[in-house]
Scaffold this motif. Structure first.
Motif, PDB file in Angstrom:
ATOM      1  N   ASP A 173       0.938  -1.236  -0.159  1.00  0.00           N
ATOM      2  CA  ASP A 173      -0.191  -0.100  -0.141  1.00  0.00           C
ATOM      3  C   ASP A 173       0.925   1.242  -0.025  1.00  0.00           C
ATOM      4  OD1 ASP A 173       0.833   0.369   2.806  1.00  0.00           O
ATOM      5  OD2 ASP A 173      -0.993  -0.370   3.496  1.00  0.00           O
ATOM      6  N   ALA A 174       2.248   1.207   0.162  1.00  0.00           N
ATOM      7  CA  ALA A 174       3.009   2.133   0.303  1.00  0.00           C
ATOM      8  C   ALA A 174       2.643   3.454   1.127  1.00  0.00           C
ATOM      9  CB  ALA A 174       3.296   2.774  -1.168  1.00  0.00           C
ATOM     10  N   ASP A 175       2.207   3.039   2.178  1.00  0.00           N
ATOM     11  CA  ASP A 175       1.447   4.267   3.016  1.00  0.00           C
ATOM     12  C   ASP A 175       2.395   5.268   3.477  1.00  0.00           C
ATOM     13  OD1 ASP A 175      -1.073   3.481   2.807  1.00  0.00           O
ATOM     14  OD2 ASP A 175      -1.200   2.419   4.961  1.00  0.00           O
ATOM     15  N   ALA A 176       3.834   4.678   3.903  1.00  0.00           N
ATOM     16  CA  ALA A 176       4.666   5.470   4.308  1.00  0.00           C
ATOM     17  C   ALA A 176       5.321   6.608   3.156  1.00  0.00           C
ATOM     18  CB  ALA A 176       6.007   4.839   4.668  1.00  0.00           C
ATOM     19  N   ILE A 177       5.235   6.177   1.988  1.00  0.00           N
ATOM     20  CA  ILE A 177       5.455   7.086   0.746  1.00  0.00           C
ATOM     21  C   ILE A 177       4.417   8.091   0.671  1.00  0.00           C
ATOM     22  CG2 ILE A 177       6.286   7.329  -1.651  1.00  0.00           C
ATOM     23  CD1 ILE A 177       7.664   4.597  -1.390  1.00  0.00           C
ATOM     24  N   LEU A 178       3.301   7.618   0.783  1.00  0.00           N
ATOM     25  CA  LEU A 178       2.361   8.596   0.699  1.00  0.00           C
ATOM     26  C   LEU A 178       2.244   9.570   1.860  1.00  0.00           C
ATOM     27  CD1 LEU A 178      -0.555   6.187  -0.402  1.00  0.00           C
ATOM     28  CD2 LEU A 178       0.432   7.786  -1.877  1.00  0.00           C
ATOM     29  N   GLU A 179       2.385   9.133   2.900  1.00  0.00           N
ATOM     30  CA  GLU A 179       2.537  10.158   4.167  1.00  0.00           C
ATOM     31  C   GLU A 179       3.453  11.141   3.755  1.00  0.00           C
ATOM     32  OE1 GLU A 179       2.799   7.881   7.662  1.00  0.00           O
ATOM     33  OE2 GLU A 179       0.824   6.976   7.575  1.00  0.00           O
ATOM     34  N   ALA A 180       4.565  10.784   3.467  1.00  0.00           N
ATOM     35  CA  ALA A 180       5.910  11.516   2.978  1.00  0.00           C
ATOM     36  C   ALA A 180       5.539  12.621   2.093  1.00  0.00           C
ATOM     37  CB  ALA A 180       6.956  10.888   2.860  1.00  0.00           C
ATOM     38  N   SER A 181       4.416  12.189   1.153  1.00  0.00           N
ATOM     39  CA  SER A 181       4.421  13.369   0.093  1.00  0.00           C
ATOM     40  C   SER A 181       3.504  14.149   0.361  1.00  0.00           C
ATOM     41  CB  SER A 181       3.729  12.266  -1.026  1.00  0.00           C
ATOM     42  OG  SER A 181       2.491  11.917  -0.630  1.00  0.00           O
ATOM     43  N   LEU A 182       3.145  14.083   1.465  1.00  0.00           N
ATOM     44  CA  LEU A 182       2.159  15.090   2.231  1.00  0.00           C
ATOM     45  C   LEU A 182       3.065  16.267   2.737  1.00  0.00           C
ATOM     46  CD1 LEU A 182      -0.620  13.263   3.905  1.00  0.00           C
ATOM     47  CD2 LEU A 182      -0.662  14.201   1.691  1.00  0.00           C
ATOM     48  N   GLU A 183       4.316  15.896   3.197  1.00  0.00           N
ATOM     49  CA  GLU A 183       5.183  16.921   3.864  1.00  0.00           C
ATOM     50  C   GLU A 183       6.541  17.389   2.883  1.00  0.00           C
ATOM     51  OE1 GLU A 183       6.560  14.643   7.077  1.00  0.00           O
ATOM     52  OE2 GLU A 183       4.655  14.579   8.135  1.00  0.00           O
TER      53      GLU A 183
ATOM     54  N   THR B 248      11.355  11.935  -3.815  1.00  0.00           N
ATOM     55  CA  THR B 248      12.822  11.581  -4.450  1.00  0.00           C
ATOM     56  C   THR B 248      12.200  10.561  -5.692  1.00  0.00           C
ATOM     57  OG1 THR B 248      13.201   9.526  -3.612  1.00  0.00           O
ATOM     58  CG2 THR B 248      13.934  11.529  -2.736  1.00  0.00           C
ATOM     59  N   VAL B 249      12.948  10.613  -6.828  1.00  0.00           N
ATOM     60  CA  VAL B 249      12.764   9.782  -7.962  1.00  0.00           C
ATOM     61  C   VAL B 249      12.614   8.337  -7.548  1.00  0.00           C
ATOM     62  CG1 VAL B 249      13.772   8.987 -10.131  1.00  0.00           C
ATOM     63  CG2 VAL B 249      13.901  11.342  -9.420  1.00  0.00           C
ATOM     64  N   GLU B 250      13.407   7.966  -6.564  1.00  0.00           N
ATOM     65  CA  GLU B 250      13.367   6.630  -6.458  1.00  0.00           C
ATOM     66  C   GLU B 250      12.078   6.351  -5.647  1.00  0.00           C
ATOM     67  OE1 GLU B 250      15.459   3.111  -3.594  1.00  0.00           O
ATOM     68  OE2 GLU B 250      16.709   5.175  -3.750  1.00  0.00           O
ATOM     69  N   GLU B 251      11.573   7.101  -4.844  1.00  0.00           N
ATOM     70  CA  GLU B 251      10.248   7.150  -3.975  1.00  0.00           C
ATOM     71  C   GLU B 251       9.047   6.955  -4.913  1.00  0.00           C
ATOM     72  OE1 GLU B 251      11.297   9.050   0.513  1.00  0.00           O
ATOM     73  OE2 GLU B 251      10.617  10.088  -1.388  1.00  0.00           O
ATOM     74  N   ARG B 252       8.973   7.762  -6.282  1.00  0.00           N
ATOM     75  CA  ARG B 252       8.137   7.877  -6.931  1.00  0.00           C
ATOM     76  C   ARG B 252       7.918   6.494  -7.839  1.00  0.00           C
ATOM     77  NH1 ARG B 252       9.938  13.482  -7.747  1.00  0.00           N
ATOM     78  NH2 ARG B 252      10.949  12.812  -9.635  1.00  0.00           N
TER      79      ARG B 252
END
Length: 281
Positions: free
Chosen positions: A97-107, A111-115
């Motif tokens: 579900d990649a929740d951690a990355i989605l939460e980070a995208s709010l702040e 990065t390219v790797e995260e996307r």
């Protein structure tokens, strides 16, 4: 006339509404030699004919020692899905579900790797969801395996540069239990097609049928080219499809004997059991 793999243009069509159609139904793949599209497990074609076969699946939780059970017996005891199917499906969807990355995208900006990871997780979740939703439409296990090799595996490797051990393990668990679920669906569909609405046989030998199911399966048999197969076979719930097929052949007066390929000792025992229950005449 088509060996069970062709499409008879004169056969009635089959659609969700019960009306006729002018093209092959979804489960029938008509190969004209020009298509390179691989089967997805939902189609019957010359390379993936109907197989009168029950499979063995694990009856216990995945990852723990469990007994193997024939798909027909597992269906009668536990229902249409392996007992571990739903928990593993939920766990896999949750893992990607990649929740951690989605939460980070709010702040902050990702990065390219995260996307790339986020997009890969979405593709994996969509694939798993589609496989789950289409499960009850599967008609051929061999075609399903071909789909995994030609479509699913390349998608996974194309979505991630590298999978961590936990993610790889989760996907392995899913495909293991999903493969067992496909085996159950395919064997159940084959059994229902042969039974053709037969629900029971009364003490004097008259077959009881479900008329709606009888008409539906008759259309399917005609589309598949089994025009002379009337259905209505009484297949006991505790008998595997291969035992039924062998017994049915031995009961035919025109058949003097059947040569059975047995690659394991238990195959011999199964064949003997089927022969013991056939008509002695």
């Amino acid at each position: 006339p088509h060996g069970g793999t062709g499409w008879d243009q004169s056969s009635p069509g089959l659609s969700e509404s019960g009306g006729g159609i002018s093209a092959p139904p979804a489960f029938l793949n008509v190969d004209n030699g020009s298509s390179t599209e691989s089967s997805d497990g939902k189609k019957i074609d010359a390379k993936h004919p109907v197989r009168i076969l029950d499979y063995q699946v694990e009856s216990g939780p995945i990852g723990q020692p469990g007994d193997l059970s024939w798909t027909n017996l597992h269906y009668n005891k536990y229902g249409p899905r392996p007992s571990a199917y739903q928990p593993i499906l939920n766990a896999v969807l949750s893992h990607f579900d990649a929740d951690a990355i989605l939460e980070a995208s709010l702040e902050r900006e990702l990065t390219v790797e995260e996307r790339e990871t986020l997009e890969g997780c979405k593709l994996i979740r969509d694939m798993v969801h589609d496989l789950d939703v289409s499960l009850d439409t599967m008609k051929s296990f061999a075609a399903y395996e071909e789909y995994l090799v030609n479509v699913a595996v390349p998608l996974i490797y194309g979505s991630f540069e590298e999978l961590d051990e936990e993610s790889a393990g989760m996907l392995q668990l899913f495909f293991r239990v999903h493969g067992m679920a496909v085996r159950m669906v395919v064997s159940r569909w084959t059994r229902e097609m042969l039974m053709g609405g037969c629900t029971d046989v009364d003490p004097i030998g008259d077959i009881k049928t479900d008329k709606d199911q009888e008409e539906k399966m008759e259309k399917i048999r005609q589309i598949l080219g089994f025009g002379d197969l009337k259905g209505g076979y009484n297949i006991p719930g505790d008998a595997t499809l291969q035992e039924f097929a062998l017994k049915n052949l031995l009961d035919e007066s025109a058949v003097g004997g059947v040569v059975v390929g047995c690659s394991r000792p238990d195959h011999v025992l199964e064949a003997v059991r089927a022969a013991d229950t056939s008509n002695p005449e």
